[in-house]
Design an enzyme around this catalytic site. Structure first.
Site, PDB file in Angstrom:
ATOM      1  N   ARG A  43       1.884 -24.800   0.252  1.00 41.57           N
ATOM      2  CA  ARG A  43       2.585 -23.770   1.024  1.00 41.57           C
ATOM      3  C   ARG A  43       2.531 -22.417   0.322  1.00 41.57           C
ATOM      4  O   ARG A  43       2.260 -21.397   0.938  1.00 41.57           O
ATOM      5  CB  ARG A  43       4.033 -24.203   1.262  1.00 41.57           C
ATOM      6  CG  ARG A  43       4.095 -25.267   2.322  1.00 41.57           C
ATOM      7  CD  ARG A  43       5.482 -25.819   2.590  1.00 41.57           C
ATOM      8  NE  ARG A  43       5.379 -26.677   3.776  1.00 41.57           N
ATOM      9  CZ  ARG A  43       6.401 -27.261   4.385  1.00 41.57           C
ATOM     10  NH1 ARG A  43       7.615 -27.117   3.925  1.00 41.57           N
ATOM     11  NH2 ARG A  43       6.193 -27.998   5.461  1.00 41.57           N
ATOM     12  N   TYR A  55      -0.455 -23.227   9.913  1.00 40.39           N
ATOM     13  CA  TYR A  55      -0.708 -24.479   9.170  1.00 40.39           C
ATOM     14  C   TYR A  55       0.152 -24.611   7.903  1.00 40.39           C
ATOM     15  O   TYR A  55       0.839 -23.689   7.531  1.00 40.39           O
ATOM     16  CB  TYR A  55      -2.190 -24.744   8.951  1.00 40.39           C
ATOM     17  CG  TYR A  55      -3.082 -23.836   8.135  1.00 40.39           C
ATOM     18  CD1 TYR A  55      -2.620 -22.966   7.166  1.00 40.39           C
ATOM     19  CD2 TYR A  55      -4.457 -23.913   8.341  1.00 40.39           C
ATOM     20  CE1 TYR A  55      -3.493 -22.200   6.423  1.00 40.39           C
ATOM     21  CE2 TYR A  55      -5.349 -23.139   7.595  1.00 40.39           C
ATOM     22  CZ  TYR A  55      -4.853 -22.289   6.637  1.00 40.39           C
ATOM     23  OH  TYR A  55      -5.721 -21.548   5.896  1.00 40.39           O
ATOM     24  N   GLU A  56       0.140 -25.778   7.330  1.00 43.28           N
ATOM     25  CA  GLU A  56       1.052 -26.114   6.205  1.00 43.28           C
ATOM     26  C   GLU A  56       2.517 -25.931   6.595  1.00 43.28           C
ATOM     27  O   GLU A  56       3.345 -25.578   5.756  1.00 43.28           O
ATOM     28  CB  GLU A  56       0.751 -25.254   4.978  1.00 43.28           C
ATOM     29  CG  GLU A  56      -0.454 -25.658   4.198  1.00 43.28           C
ATOM     30  CD  GLU A  56      -0.425 -27.116   3.796  1.00 43.28           C
ATOM     31  OE1 GLU A  56      -1.459 -27.774   4.029  1.00 43.28           O
ATOM     32  OE2 GLU A  56       0.591 -27.620   3.311  1.00 43.28           O
ATOM     33  N   GLY A  57       2.843 -26.219   7.849  1.00 43.86           N
ATOM     34  CA  GLY A  57       4.203 -26.001   8.340  1.00 43.86           C
ATOM     35  C   GLY A  57       4.291 -24.608   8.924  1.00 43.86           C
ATOM     36  O   GLY A  57       4.139 -23.633   8.194  1.00 43.86           O
ATOM     37  N   GLN A  99       9.100 -23.294   8.051  1.00 42.73           N
ATOM     38  CA  GLN A  99       9.462 -22.766   6.731  1.00 42.73           C
ATOM     39  C   GLN A  99      10.875 -22.198   6.754  1.00 42.73           C
ATOM     40  O   GLN A  99      11.665 -22.393   5.831  1.00 42.73           O
ATOM     41  CB  GLN A  99       8.497 -21.636   6.311  1.00 42.73           C
ATOM     42  CG  GLN A  99       7.025 -22.009   6.290  1.00 42.73           C
ATOM     43  CD  GLN A  99       6.694 -23.114   5.315  1.00 42.73           C
ATOM     44  OE1 GLN A  99       7.319 -23.229   4.260  1.00 42.73           O
ATOM     45  NE2 GLN A  99       5.752 -23.964   5.667  1.00 42.73           N
TER      46      GLN A  99
END
Lengths: 568, 568
Positions: free
Chosen positions: B294, B426-428, B433
């Site tokens: 992240r 992406y990556e949450g 977040q």
């Protein structure tokens, strides 16, 4: 998902927010009764949904291309254009003397938005022609009007605007294209023009270029520029397309979006042109065309915001992911709901501002009132810049609502962003719009701005006692806008320019609050619009504080930071 | 224009803003002296400028493609990857025991940003491998470590993360991929995974997939998920790539940007896998990988912001248009200057936050301190979401600075926006977040947040007497953040979620103010950083007022607006 034209939204706006009855109450527009207005919105909406919307992806996937000097348009665009022309949608607001419908610009603006929401790249074509019609109506000789207006209004011929040259973008006065008197009432126009939207097509009989160029005795800068009509095919004695003119499409740009709209580099080699307006009076004529085109481009932003919102909402209502406090679909998640609510609230705000601007234009036309002219002039840059900024922001949020699917082109979410991005740039960048607002539109010392702020405050005052939670935020923000305006008009131009973009945004924020308040009150407590106004007034309007602080910073700190500092 | 790696910027940040000396003062990282750090930044910067930057357009113009089941990468990417691997840049922070350099994560983070600014689509490949290395270091058996870590660290093999399935995106717990015990220490993994970045390539010997799947006795949801290492080629007895595993790339996505990075749909048909970590402990292992990934993705946003800024500044310094109060180039126009100054100020803010987060990660590693762990956990979602939002916003402004040229693909300005757009997803997603920040990261009742706010206020207090114009805005905004946090932690989760995104932005705004203040003070009155801080503190930081109001609105109004209201 299928695009749904915002027909009922426009009916509501006209009835309850921007007061179209003012316009239809004038002699000039008395024939545009409520029934006529409704029928037009519905018929146009149907055409947009059924004929134009299916073309939107075609334009993206099969861009217009140049083959041996001839532009080939995207599949279906010819049929789509024919439907627009046959419906009379190009010449809605044009003079009935030449075949137009003579309807209020407010209606044309609404229909333009719907066409843009359905298929932006195709809609740009009639938008350009409409601007040309208006320029000719105001500035061309009767002889030119007789030849060109009927064909442009019917859609048999298309129109373009040719301003930009490589070294002359925002600075139009730097252009180098030349025109020489042929001694027979025509001129020989020579030069290269870039970014010519719909510079050519394969579905209209002729393409009519309005070209800015300098006569031999034209001084440097904008005061030496003249405007010429330079048709692709020179009309014969009967006004039909005749021999080919000395002009050509050199190339088409490879763009981020709006692929269905051919953006041409045009070359004029002594092409035959006719003067429109007076020698060296080109900028005045072009401004006529540009002002309404600016509102039209603002409408493009709103159009895409509406379409992107519908697209995202539809996806979110189908998509299931995780547990939500309300229902299975991701619309039940607070953050997704916040995004959707913001998208809808912003679209409403931008559309209301544009509609109010269109009403002001109609009132100017109908009454010649200086106040309405000033109102229209004030609102135009705000409608353009805020409408297109919102188009971009709503498209961005639309992608975000889609999650990973938003980045995959097949979804279509990304196309909205790619297509709409240019609207913040063309017809005068949004920076230029903001500078226009704080400079030219404040040459009255802020009079037009104060008149509008007075109207907003008076309205909010009237709602205060019954609904302070809605009215007070609007009143307070309007006060901030007033104080900021008072500060602004006392500054040097460059100090204004340094805060021009946040000032325009501040103005739009307050206007959006005003129109949301009108809508909430008209729709009643607990209605959908009431609830949407709540979202806008308490989540977005508070931004006015930060924006006002930004405006009041002036320019000095920006220049203290040298070019070397910026590059450090 | 040529990309210039921000080497001196990182040296300054390390020395004067985020205090890398804390990290290098620990036993763990004592070998990373100031000389070592400088040499590494310079060497990496050189590679990025000379080898990677020339590949950036290749990836866009010649996307990775799938040919008969084999991924073919963009021209030059194989050589670029070899340079990254040979330089040791993949395993910089990895354990020396397996061939890594054991350097602080802060340095890896800086080098990752530089690689991303030079060529984002290629940089994503080692970023994924780095995450895999970390997950294996923390959770894999020694046997697995011995086989995989040396190859991943050397770059001979690449690593991927396989979480997402069509019905399981943000809701990872909904995944359906299965794993069955083969009885020989291996598992048979079956399922389809989507959005697998760099799911395959034609330049590494092997591709190692970390795949989340459910064992037969795994419960529903995230608690029943296990993690498996599933290599493309099964290592033989000597640890060399052996027979092909039962997995394949089904297709590649057609994306808005990042065309050089193949985004695969992966199919596993009883593929041979090895358990990483404990049965049903997959999410814990994955979180190790995800947390630093992240921050890495936040760095991608910053990387693109830097590159887009440089690109726009270079254009603006060359472009002449109209008269300006300062010089011939358009940088002399107040509005262009405002955009450039904002872009630079925002990039600095985002980079400082990410660097502070990396320092906190290093301090956690070196000291096992609970405070540093909490600090790293708190800053990670802020660094990710703010870094990527700024990447998008700066790219947008970069397009705007270019005017019409910004919409023409050849300029390259649009590619930055297209490439960086996915980093907010992406990556949450950035919504995820923000929810992580207001929920999981506030399970301490706000303790970690208050500790950071205390630090900011104490610093601002110390600067107040000498430079109140810089210190007071920071102190006041920090107080607003404190009050907003106090309000937030008292709310139900869903009321927090409704304001999560503006809360994260508010936090980032204040942090940005803090680090700008540190930089201004270190660089001295009248320095470039002093002047830039002035721009940030007086033009951007005032946004905190509106953001705080938005946060405190709670969720109720969003749910009053029904799905039907949204569709009205």
């Amino acid at each position: 998902m299928a695009y749904r034209a915002p027909v009922s939204e426009y009916k509501f706006l006209f009835d309850h927010v921007v007061g179209l009855d003012k316009v239809t109450g004038t002699d000039r527009f008395e024939e545009a009764t409520r029934d006529v207005t409704s029928a037009i919105l519905e018929e146009a909406g149907k055409m947009c949904e059924e004929v134009l919307a299916p073309l939107q992806r075609n334009g993206d996937l099969h861009p217009a291309r140049l083959e041996n000097g001839v532009v080939r348009t995207s599949p279906g665009f010819g049929d789509g254009y024919a439907a627009i022309a046959e419906g009379g949608w190009i010449g809605m607001a044009a003079s009935p003397e030449y075949g137009g419908m003579g309807l209020p610009y407010s209606l044309q603006n609404a229909v333009n938005e719907m066409m843009g929401g359905a298929c932006l790249s195709l809609q740009l074509n009639p938008l350009m022609t409409q601007g040309q019609i208006e320029a000719l109506e105001h500035h061309a000789s009767d002889a030119l009007k007789d030849i060109y207006l009927p064909k442009l209004i019917s859609g048999e011929w298309c129109g373009t605007m040719n301003l930009t040259e490589p070294q002359a973008g925002s600075d139009v006065g730097a252009l180098r294209s030349k025109a020489e008197d042929n001694g027979d009432g025509t001129y020989a126009v020579t030069g290269q023009k870039i970014y010519i939207s719909w510079g050519d097509n394969d579905f209209s009989e002729n393409v009519c270029h309005l070209v800015l160029a300098r006569l031999p005795d034209g001084v440097d800068g904008t005061k030496g520029i003249s405007l010429f009509m330079v048709p692709k095919l020179i009309p014969d004695a009967d006004g039909n397309p005749g021999v080919a003119n000395s002009l050509k499409v050199v190339s088409l740009e490879h763009k981020l979006g709006l692929h269905g709209s051919p953006t041409a580099v045009m070359q004029y080699d002594g092409a035959t042109g006719w003067l429109v307006g007076k020698p060296h009076g080109g900028m005045a004529a072009m401004f006529t065309m540009m002002n309404n085109a600016r509102l039209g481009v603002g409408g493009q932003g709103i159009a895409v915001a509406e379409a992107a919102y519908q697209h995202a909402l539809s996806y979110a209502r189908d998509r299931k992911q995780g547990k939500t406090p309300s229902g299975d679909a991701i619309t039940g998640h607070a953050d997704v709901r916040r995004m959707l609510a913001q998208m809808k609230a912003e679209t409403f705000a931008a559309r209301s501002i544009a509609a109010a601007c269109a009403v002001a234009i109609d009132m100017s036309t109908a009454t010649e009132s200086a106040e309405w002219k000033a109102r229209a002039a004030l609102l135009t840059p705000i409608a353009k810049a805020f409408g297109t900024d919102i188009g971009i922001e709503v498209s961005q949020q639309g992608i975000q609502v889609h999650g990973g699917m938003g980045f995959v082109e097949e979804t279509g979410a990304a196309q909205f962003l790619r297509d709409v991005r240019v609207t913040a740039i063309y017809e005068g960048t949004n920076g230029i719009q903001s500078m226009d607002l704080v400079a030219r539109k404040m040459m009255d010392g802020g009079e037009a701005a104060y008149a509008l702020i007075d109207e907003i405050e008076a309205y909010a005052e009237g709602v205060k006692s019954s609904h302070p939670d809605l009215a007070e935020p609007v009143f307070n923000a309007a006060e901030t806008l007033r104080e900021t305006t008072e500060w602004l008009v006392e500054q040097d131009l460059n100090d204004r320019f340094a805060g021009a973009v946040p000032y325009l945004r501040l103005f739009a924020r307050v206007l959006g609050g005003y129109y949301h308040l009108c809508a909430a009150r008209a729709d009643g407590e607990g209605s959908a619009r009431w609830k949407l106004a709540n979202v806008y007034l308490h989540r977005l309007l508070p931004e006015h504080v930060g924006l006002a602080a930004h405006v009041r910073r002036g320019a000095a700190d920006l220049y203290e930071l040298t070019d070397e500092d910026l590059a450090a």
